[in-house]
Design a protein around this motif. Sequence first.
Motif, mmCIF file in Angstrom:
data_model
loop_
_atom_site.group_PDB
_atom_site.id
_atom_site.type_symbol
_atom_site.label_atom_id
_atom_site.label_comp_id
_atom_site.label_asym_id
_atom_site.label_seq_id
_atom_site.Cartn_x
_atom_site.Cartn_y
_atom_site.Cartn_z
ATOM 1 N N GLN A 4 -25.315 -120.395 5.992
ATOM 2 C CA GLN A 4 -24.340 -119.313 6.036
ATOM 3 C C GLN A 4 -24.632 -118.439 7.255
ATOM 4 N N TRP A 5 -23.619 -118.260 8.086
ATOM 5 C CA TRP A 5 -23.768 -117.460 9.296
ATOM 6 C C TRP A 5 -23.152 -116.081 9.061
ATOM 7 N N SER A 6 -23.949 -115.057 9.288
ATOM 8 C CA SER A 6 -23.454 -113.689 9.136
ATOM 9 C C SER A 6 -22.944 -113.197 10.487
ATOM 10 N N GLU A 7 -21.817 -112.527 10.476
ATOM 11 C CA GLU A 7 -21.248 -111.975 11.694
ATOM 12 C C GLU A 7 -20.819 -110.543 11.448
ATOM 13 N N PHE A 8 -20.696 -109.806 12.540
ATOM 14 C CA PHE A 8 -20.109 -108.474 12.453
ATOM 15 C C PHE A 8 -18.676 -108.555 12.980
ATOM 16 N N THR A 9 -17.858 -107.626 12.549
ATOM 17 C CA THR A 9 -16.475 -107.557 13.020
ATOM 18 C C THR A 9 -16.276 -106.255 13.786
ATOM 19 N N VAL A 10 -15.363 -106.292 14.760
ATOM 20 C CA VAL A 10 -15.037 -105.122 15.566
ATOM 21 C C VAL A 10 -13.530 -104.904 15.484
ATOM 22 N N THR A 11 -13.120 -103.717 15.060
ATOM 23 C CA THR A 11 -11.700 -103.389 14.898
ATOM 24 C C THR A 11 -11.455 -101.971 15.409
ATOM 25 N N PRO A 12 -10.188 -101.615 15.709
ATOM 26 C CA PRO A 12 -9.913 -100.234 16.126
ATOM 27 C C PRO A 12 -10.451 -99.250 15.101
ATOM 28 N N GLY A 13 -11.059 -98.156 15.575
ATOM 29 C CA GLY A 13 -11.691 -97.215 14.645
ATOM 30 C C GLY A 13 -11.335 -95.794 14.943
ATOM 31 N N GLY A 14 -11.672 -94.919 14.013
ATOM 32 C CA GLY A 14 -11.419 -93.499 14.208
ATOM 33 C C GLY A 14 -10.063 -93.092 13.689
#
Length: 275
Positions: A4-14
């Motif tokens: 199982q590969w763990s990843e982070f996600t990046v999305t518009p924030g604030g």
Amino acid sequence: MVLQWSEFTVTPGGPPDVQLVQGGAAGYPGVRVDADVAFDPVSVTVALPADRGLLFGTQTLADYQLTVQDAGGQTAQYVGVLSQDGMSLVFSDVDLQVPGTSVMWVAVSAHHDADLGATNLDFTVGGKTSPSTTIVVSPNFTVSPGGAPVTAERGGPPVYPGVEVRNNGTHEIPLQTVTVTLPAGTGLRFGTANSPDHQLTVWNANGDITVYVGTISGDGQSLTFSDVDLGTPDDGSQSVMWVCVSAGDDTPVGDTSVEFSVGVRTSPSTTIHVI
């Protein structure tokens, strides 16, 4: 065996939108990072949109910092390296402050001539790219009809239609070119038949009056004034500008106006009621 590969996600924030005013204060567009596990520090690149007139920090104070806020509200700052063209910042060894959810942002502002409307920055976080929070750029000043309607008698004395200028939250609005154009086919003229008047009067926010002498077009239908100080130094301050016009003997009866172009903003003047 299942890997199982763990990843982070990046999305518009604030916040939903970051509101900027041309020549005004900085706003803070950013992105959100989500992950279930910790990650080693990564490189982050933040790029301005091309040809939109945005900059890092403000025109008087550059800001090359990235702020990362963890789920508990604690922040860390990183200083970036600006590209030669001034369009991107690179931050090394940035701790994403995960597991959990973190938010990162930079400070940007809009030049006085920045394009209006919506745009965004591009964040590349550890190889993952996302647009930032939406940035909405609004005008540094607005122009609208100023004062009560004026009544012009055909063949009679002059009247003084004008516009109101309002500072929307910017600093040191540059000197502007102002063009005032008569409505075609109405017989209106600048000044009177016996006394032409090619002046623009500006009544600034402090109550002081400045008069500018314009250049008349070959057809006599417009006046152009160069290097006009709008007289609105502070957020919300207002000024009024006007010209002198009169109605000819054959000017049609009814309502009309002259057109003021202040920089790239255009507005009809006060209504002129011809009788």
